[in-house]
Write a protein that holds these residues in place. Structure first.
Motif, PDB file in Angstrom:
ATOM      1  N   TYR A  24       0.845  -1.207   0.000  1.00  0.00           N
ATOM      2  CA  TYR A  24       0.000   0.000   0.000  1.00  0.00           C
ATOM      3  C   TYR A  24       0.877   1.252   0.000  1.00  0.00           C
ATOM      4  CZ  TYR A  24      -3.697   3.278   1.177  1.00  0.00           C
ATOM      5  OH  TYR A  24      -4.588   4.335   1.154  1.00  0.00           O
ATOM      6  N   GLY A  67      -8.275   4.895  10.543  1.00  0.00           N
ATOM      7  CA  GLY A  67      -8.069   4.126   9.310  1.00  0.00           C
ATOM      8  C   GLY A  67      -6.849   4.642   8.565  1.00  0.00           C
ATOM      9  N   SER A  73       0.109   8.616   3.054  1.00  0.00           N
ATOM     10  CA  SER A  73      -0.863   9.734   3.000  1.00  0.00           C
ATOM     11  C   SER A  73      -1.260  10.224   4.389  1.00  0.00           C
ATOM     12  CB  SER A  73      -2.082   9.388   2.158  1.00  0.00           C
ATOM     13  OG  SER A  73      -2.427   8.068   2.264  1.00  0.00           O
ATOM     14  N   ASP A 107      -5.803   2.143  13.272  1.00  0.00           N
ATOM     15  CA  ASP A 107      -6.254   1.205  12.226  1.00  0.00           C
ATOM     16  C   ASP A 107      -6.570  -0.107  12.928  1.00  0.00           C
ATOM     17  OD1 ASP A 107      -6.352  -0.459   9.663  1.00  0.00           O
ATOM     18  OD2 ASP A 107      -5.753   1.492   8.865  1.00  0.00           O
ATOM     19  N   SER A 151      -9.787   9.482   6.207  1.00  0.00           N
ATOM     20  CA  SER A 151      -9.830   9.641   4.756  1.00  0.00           C
ATOM     21  C   SER A 151      -9.878   8.290   4.065  1.00  0.00           C
ATOM     22  CB  SER A 151      -8.586  10.418   4.291  1.00  0.00           C
ATOM     23  OG  SER A 151      -8.631  10.575   2.896  1.00  0.00           O
TER      24      SER A 151
HETATM   25  C1  LIG Z   1      -7.816   2.547   1.647  1.00  0.00           C
HETATM   26  S1  LIG Z   1      -7.065   2.561   3.226  1.00  0.00           S
HETATM   27  C2  LIG Z   1      -6.909   4.302   3.504  1.00  0.00           C
HETATM   28  C3  LIG Z   1      -5.745   4.603   4.398  1.00  0.00           C
HETATM   29  C4  LIG Z   1      -5.431   6.063   4.625  1.00  0.00           C
HETATM   30  N1  LIG Z   1      -6.496   6.747   5.320  1.00  0.00           N
HETATM   31  C5  LIG Z   1      -5.093   6.752   3.343  1.00  0.00           C
HETATM   32  O1  LIG Z   1      -5.781   7.707   2.974  1.00  0.00           O
HETATM   33  O2  LIG Z   1      -4.116   6.349   2.712  1.00  0.00           O
HETATM   34  C6  LIG Z   1      -8.404   2.150   4.342  1.00  0.00           C
HETATM   35  C7  LIG Z   1      -7.897   1.798   5.711  1.00  0.00           C
HETATM   36  O3  LIG Z   1      -8.996   1.799   6.602  1.00  0.00           O
HETATM   37  C8  LIG Z   1      -8.782   0.755   7.530  1.00  0.00           C
HETATM   38  N2  LIG Z   1     -10.069   0.415   8.137  1.00  0.00           N
HETATM   39  C9  LIG Z   1     -11.160  -0.079   7.511  1.00  0.00           C
HETATM   40  N3  LIG Z   1     -12.141  -0.287   8.407  1.00  0.00           N
HETATM   41  C10 LIG Z   1     -11.640   0.087   9.617  1.00  0.00           C
HETATM   42  C11 LIG Z   1     -12.173   0.088  10.921  1.00  0.00           C
HETATM   43  N4  LIG Z   1     -13.416  -0.330  11.157  1.00  0.00           N
HETATM   44  N5  LIG Z   1     -11.397   0.535  11.940  1.00  0.00           N
HETATM   45  C12 LIG Z   1     -10.132   0.966  11.710  1.00  0.00           C
HETATM   46  N6  LIG Z   1      -9.573   0.979  10.469  1.00  0.00           N
HETATM   47  C13 LIG Z   1     -10.321   0.542   9.444  1.00  0.00           C
HETATM   48  C14 LIG Z   1      -8.192  -0.376   6.709  1.00  0.00           C
HETATM   49  O4  LIG Z   1      -7.537  -1.346   7.523  1.00  0.00           O
HETATM   50  C15 LIG Z   1      -7.262   0.414   5.793  1.00  0.00           C
HETATM   51  O5  LIG Z   1      -5.982   0.523   6.344  1.00  0.00           O
END
Ligand SMILES: C[S@@+](CC[C@H](N)C(=O)[O-])C[C@H]1O[C@@H](n2cnc3c(N)ncnc32)[C@H](O)[C@@H]1O
Length: 255
Positions: A24, A67, A73, A107, A151
């Protein structure tokens, strides 16, 4: 319910760990672009809405990125928030008063927090801490966070709705992983799950945010009236979905 128990009742599918070519960290320029686009709104809202004076008694400004994944980012988002808060305090002649920033990176527990901590910016002007657990439950003590940021992660449901994998339900989705071109009952099942999840999210944050604090949520969406099948991700969802179904069928044959 105790926070530790809460964090075990959600499904977690973290992003690809490490810093290899498929990680990622090396494949999130799109998400970084979203953080950049939101910078202007962030600065404007903090300038207009944040009442710095009510935070002066605590001396430390607490930011949480929910998250956050493994970076990078999240680091740009945090830097944008920090700069906007500093600009706001300078504009009120209070620069010396908020002297420290504490940032909580949240996360799911299986997220690669080691990678996140290894790549923390060296010249950062904040204390960093990891907070594992689902943001659909409580993560922080009451009235402890001044600014929440999330985000590109709130479209992750806490779980797939049960009905979509129940062959006896009118919302059965025939093994597919998304609701594009599905029956209305399938779309409604996903909507209901999202509604339930958002209620949990907002309920938790309402308790954790300091009175007068702010929250910036960046969530992918569709214009009002647009049909679900018009989403830009439609093509990729269908390709990934059918590959996963093929893999699942092969695995069943092997079993
Ligand atoms: C697409 S990534 C986005 C990461 C970061 N915010 C960015 O903009 O690069 C989505 C993230 O949300 C986390 N996530 C999804 N559901 C979650 C939850 N219920 N609690 C905590 N993290 C969560 C996932 O593990 C993942 O790392």
């Amino acid at each position: 319910m105790a926070p530790a128990e809460e964090s075990t009742k959600f499904e977690a599918y973290p992003m690809k760990s490490g810093d290899g070519p498929n990680s990622y960290a090396k494949n999130s320029t799109y998400q970084r672009g979203i953080v950049d686009i939101a910078k202007e709104i962030l600065h404007k809202e903090i300038a207009e809405r944040l009442d710095i004076e009510i935070f002066l008694s605590s001396n430390t400004f607490h930011i949480a990125d929910l998250g956050c994944s493994v970076g990078p980012s999240t680091f740009f988002a945090v830097q944008n928030i920090l700069e906007a808060v500093e600009l706001k305090s300078q504009s009120q002649g209070l620069n010396s008063q908020i002297s420290e920033f504490q940032v909580f990176f949240n996360d799911h527990t299986p997220n690669d927090f080691n990678m996140l901590f290894k790549s923390l910016p060296q010249n950062r002007r904040y204390y960093a801490a990891g907070v594992p657990g689902s943001f659909y439950g409580r993560l922080f003590p009451k009235a402890s966070i001044h600014f929440f940021h999330a985000s590109f992660c709130l479209h992750w449901l806490s779980r797939a709705p049960k009905e979509v994998s129940d062959k006896n339900s009118s919302a059965w989705n025939k093994g597919r992983i998304h609701y594009l071109n599905s029956r209305e009952e399938v779309v409604e099942a996903y909507e209901a799950q999202h509604g339930e999840d958002m209620e949990c999210f907002l309920h938790a944050r309402a308790q954790e945010i300091v009175c007068g604090g702010l929250m910036l949520l960046i969530v992918p969406g569709l214009p009002h009236g647009a049909s679900h099948s018009h989403t830009e991700a439609k093509g990729s969802h269908e390709v990934v979905g059918s590959c996963l179904m093929d893999m699942a069928r092969k695995w069943q044959v092997v079993q």
